[in-house]
Design a protein around this motif. Structure first.
Motif, mmCIF file in Angstrom:
data_model
loop_
_atom_site.group_PDB
_atom_site.id
_atom_site.type_symbol
_atom_site.label_atom_id
_atom_site.label_comp_id
_atom_site.label_asym_id
_atom_site.label_seq_id
_atom_site.Cartn_x
_atom_site.Cartn_y
_atom_site.Cartn_z
ATOM 1 N N MET A 173 1.694 1.552 36.905
ATOM 2 C CA MET A 173 1.106 2.758 36.348
ATOM 3 C C MET A 173 -0.269 2.447 35.767
ATOM 4 N N LYS A 198 -3.759 3.543 33.473
ATOM 5 C CA LYS A 198 -3.972 3.928 32.077
ATOM 6 C C LYS A 198 -3.854 5.441 31.864
ATOM 7 N N GLN A 252 -2.001 7.612 33.575
ATOM 8 C CA GLN A 252 -0.605 8.023 33.642
ATOM 9 C C GLN A 252 0.132 7.669 32.352
ATOM 10 N N LYS A 253 -0.160 6.507 31.784
ATOM 11 C CA LYS A 253 0.468 6.115 30.523
ATOM 12 C C LYS A 253 0.081 7.065 29.400
ATOM 13 N N ARG A 254 -1.190 7.461 29.365
ATOM 14 C CA ARG A 254 -1.638 8.402 28.341
ATOM 15 C C ARG A 254 -0.937 9.744 28.492
ATOM 16 N N ILE A 265 2.659 9.407 27.207
ATOM 17 C CA ILE A 265 2.676 9.352 25.742
ATOM 18 C C ILE A 265 2.396 10.739 25.170
#
Length: 99
Positions: free
Chosen positions: A1, A3, A5-7, A10
């Motif tokens: 994944m 950055k 997609q992670k944001r 979250i």
């Protein structure tokens, strides 16, 4: 994944948590709004007051987030406008004449 997609994940988790707190606070207030109060140290009244405080805090936080988001959009759009329309300075249009 990556950055981005992670944001998004979250942000989705935070959104679900905020909505859960809001909906559960509203449900608790509605469920216990007609209770028979036992006096000045009623635990249900204290919990209802805490739920109201949670809703006030979340309302303020959501309003602040919306204002920050709108401000960032305006700043970003002004930067785009300044890059497109105001990038034509005398230095950028200078033509070398000594060739």
């Amino acid at each position: 994944m990556n950055k981005k997609q992670k944001r998004r994940i979250i942000a989705l988790i935070i959104l679900v948590a905020i909505l859960s707190v809001m909906l559960l606070s509203i449900a608790y207030i509605l469920e216990h709004s007609g209770h028979e109060c036992t006096g000045s140290k009623c635990p249900i009244c204290a919990a209802i007051e805490q739920c109201c405080d949670n809703l006030k805090i979340l309302d303020t936080a959501i309003t602040a987030c919306i204002l920050v988001f709108l401000f960032m959009r305006v700043v970003k759009s002004e930067q785009c406008v300044s890059l497109v329309y105001f990038n034509n300075s005398l230095i950028s249009q200078k033509v070398r004449m000594n060739n």
